[in-house]
Design a protein around this motif. Structure first.
Motif, PDB file in Angstrom:
ATOM      1  N   TYR A  71      14.605  -1.629  29.901  1.00 21.46           N
ATOM      2  CA  TYR A  71      13.766  -2.830  29.906  1.00 21.46           C
ATOM      3  C   TYR A  71      14.204  -3.782  31.018  1.00 21.46           C
ATOM      4  N   LEU A  72      15.508  -3.999  31.158  1.00 19.96           N
ATOM      5  CA  LEU A  72      16.010  -4.901  32.196  1.00 19.96           C
ATOM      6  C   LEU A  72      15.705  -4.365  33.594  1.00 19.96           C
ATOM      7  N   LYS A  73      15.775  -3.056  33.767  1.00 20.99           N
ATOM      8  CA  LYS A  73      15.427  -2.451  35.062  1.00 20.99           C
ATOM      9  C   LYS A  73      13.943  -2.644  35.353  1.00 20.99           C
ATOM     10  N   ALA A  74      13.089  -2.451  34.353  1.00 19.32           N
ATOM     11  CA  ALA A  74      11.651  -2.647  34.521  1.00 19.32           C
ATOM     12  C   ALA A  74      11.347  -4.110  34.825  1.00 19.32           C
ATOM     13  N   LEU A  75      12.035  -5.012  34.156  1.00 19.39           N
ATOM     14  CA  LEU A  75      11.868  -6.445  34.398  1.00 19.39           C
ATOM     15  C   LEU A  75      12.268  -6.797  35.827  1.00 19.39           C
ATOM     16  N   GLY A  76      13.380  -6.258  36.285  1.00 16.46           N
ATOM     17  CA  GLY A  76      13.835  -6.493  37.651  1.00 16.46           C
ATOM     18  C   GLY A  76      12.851  -5.956  38.675  1.00 16.46           C
ATOM     19  N   SER A  77      12.305  -4.784  38.420  1.00 10.22           N
ATOM     20  CA  SER A  77      11.318  -4.198  39.332  1.00 10.22           C
ATOM     21  C   SER A  77      10.063  -5.057  39.395  1.00 10.22           C
ATOM     22  N   ARG A  78       9.637  -5.539  38.262  1.00 10.38           N
ATOM     23  CA  ARG A  78       8.442  -6.394  38.219  1.00 10.38           C
ATOM     24  C   ARG A  78       8.695  -7.698  38.963  1.00 10.38           C
ATOM     25  N   LEU A  79       9.870  -8.254  38.787  1.00  7.76           N
ATOM     26  CA  LEU A  79      10.216  -9.498  39.475  1.00  7.76           C
ATOM     27  C   LEU A  79      10.290  -9.281  40.990  1.00  7.76           C
ATOM     28  N   LEU A  80      10.818  -8.165  41.420  1.00  7.64           N
ATOM     29  CA  LEU A  80      10.855  -7.854  42.845  1.00  7.64           C
ATOM     30  C   LEU A  80       9.438  -7.726  43.402  1.00  7.64           C
ATOM     31  N   SER A  81       8.557  -7.115  42.644  1.00  7.21           N
ATOM     32  CA  SER A  81       7.156  -6.995  43.058  1.00  7.21           C
ATOM     33  C   SER A  81       6.518  -8.374  43.213  1.00  7.21           C
ATOM     34  N   GLU A  82       6.790  -9.252  42.272  1.00  7.46           N
ATOM     35  CA  GLU A  82       6.260 -10.620  42.352  1.00  7.46           C
ATOM     36  C   GLU A  82       6.823 -11.351  43.566  1.00  7.46           C
ATOM     37  N   ALA A  83       8.111 -11.182  43.817  1.00  9.06           N
ATOM     38  CA  ALA A  83       8.735 -11.816  44.983  1.00  9.06           C
ATOM     39  C   ALA A  83       8.083 -11.305  46.265  1.00  9.06           C
ATOM     40  N   ASN A  84       7.814 -10.006  46.318  1.00 10.10           N
ATOM     41  CA  ASN A  84       7.140  -9.446  47.488  1.00 10.10           C
ATOM     42  C   ASN A  84       5.745 -10.042  47.654  1.00 10.10           C
ATOM     43  N   ASP A  85       5.032 -10.211  46.562  1.00 17.13           N
ATOM     44  CA  ASP A  85       3.700 -10.820  46.614  1.00 17.13           C
ATOM     45  C   ASP A  85       3.770 -12.248  47.146  1.00 17.13           C
ATOM     46  N   LEU A  86       4.871 -12.933  46.819  1.00 17.89           N
ATOM     47  CA  LEU A  86       5.066 -14.310  47.283  1.00 17.89           C
ATOM     48  C   LEU A  86       5.683 -14.371  48.684  1.00 17.89           C
ATOM     49  N   ILE A 130      13.203 -15.862  35.639  1.00 14.05           N
ATOM     50  CA  ILE A 130      11.748 -15.703  35.558  1.00 14.05           C
ATOM     51  C   ILE A 130      11.074 -17.023  35.210  1.00 14.05           C
ATOM     52  N   GLU A 131      11.611 -17.744  34.260  1.00 18.22           N
ATOM     53  CA  GLU A 131      11.044 -19.045  33.882  1.00 18.22           C
ATOM     54  C   GLU A 131      11.100 -20.015  35.051  1.00 18.22           C
ATOM     55  N   ASP A 132      12.219 -20.054  35.752  1.00 17.87           N
ATOM     56  CA  ASP A 132      12.360 -20.964  36.886  1.00 17.87           C
ATOM     57  C   ASP A 132      11.389 -20.607  38.010  1.00 17.87           C
ATOM     58  N   ILE A 133      11.218 -19.327  38.268  1.00 22.03           N
ATOM     59  CA  ILE A 133      10.285 -18.897  39.308  1.00 22.03           C
ATOM     60  C   ILE A 133       8.856 -19.262  38.923  1.00 22.03           C
ATOM     61  N   SER A 134       8.504 -19.070  37.665  1.00 18.53           N
ATOM     62  CA  SER A 134       7.133 -19.386  37.246  1.00 18.53           C
ATOM     63  C   SER A 134       6.845 -20.874  37.323  1.00 18.53           C
ATOM     64  N   LYS A 135       7.857 -21.710  37.180  1.00 21.39           N
ATOM     65  CA  LYS A 135       7.681 -23.153  37.321  1.00 21.39           C
ATOM     66  C   LYS A 135       7.611 -23.555  38.797  1.00 21.39           C
ATOM     67  N   HIS A 136       8.393 -22.875  39.634  1.00 22.10           N
ATOM     68  CA  HIS A 136       8.486 -23.235  41.045  1.00 22.10           C
ATOM     69  C   HIS A 136       7.305 -22.744  41.861  1.00 22.10           C
ATOM     70  N   TYR A 137       6.830 -21.545  41.533  1.00 19.71           N
ATOM     71  CA  TYR A 137       5.710 -20.932  42.266  1.00 19.71           C
ATOM     72  C   TYR A 137       4.523 -20.785  41.311  1.00 19.71           C
ATOM     73  N   PRO A 138       3.709 -21.834  41.192  1.00 15.98           N
ATOM     74  CA  PRO A 138       2.589 -21.763  40.235  1.00 15.98           C
ATOM     75  C   PRO A 138       1.557 -20.702  40.609  1.00 15.98           C
TER      76      PRO A 138
END
Length: 64
Positions: free
Chosen positions: A6-21, A56-64
């Motif tokens: 789960y943590l690996k999947a979460l990290g992968s998803r977060l990396l994908s979001e960072a790439n999108d940003l 994740i919470e901090d990123i969602s607040k910082h990058y709406p």
């Protein structure tokens, strides 16, 4: 799914979001006020759940 998977999947998803940003792990760390080691640990799925969740919470607040 195990906690580790789960943590690996979460990290992968977060990396994908960072790439999108258009943010590198270094940029995320700098802009969010985190140590680069912490961000990398989350992205690799090696951090505790609480650390990953906080980032994740901090990123969602910082990058709406």
């Amino acid at each position: 799914m195990t906690d580790k998977a789960y943590l690996k999947a979460l990290g992968s998803r977060l990396l994908s979001e960072a790439n999108d940003l258009k943010r590198t792990p270094e940029a995320l760390a700098s802009e969010m006020g985190y140590q680069i080691e912490t961000v990398r640990s989350v992205l690799m799925g090696d951090s505790p759940y609480t650390v990953a969740r906080k980032l994740i919470e901090d990123i969602s607040k910082h990058y709406p």
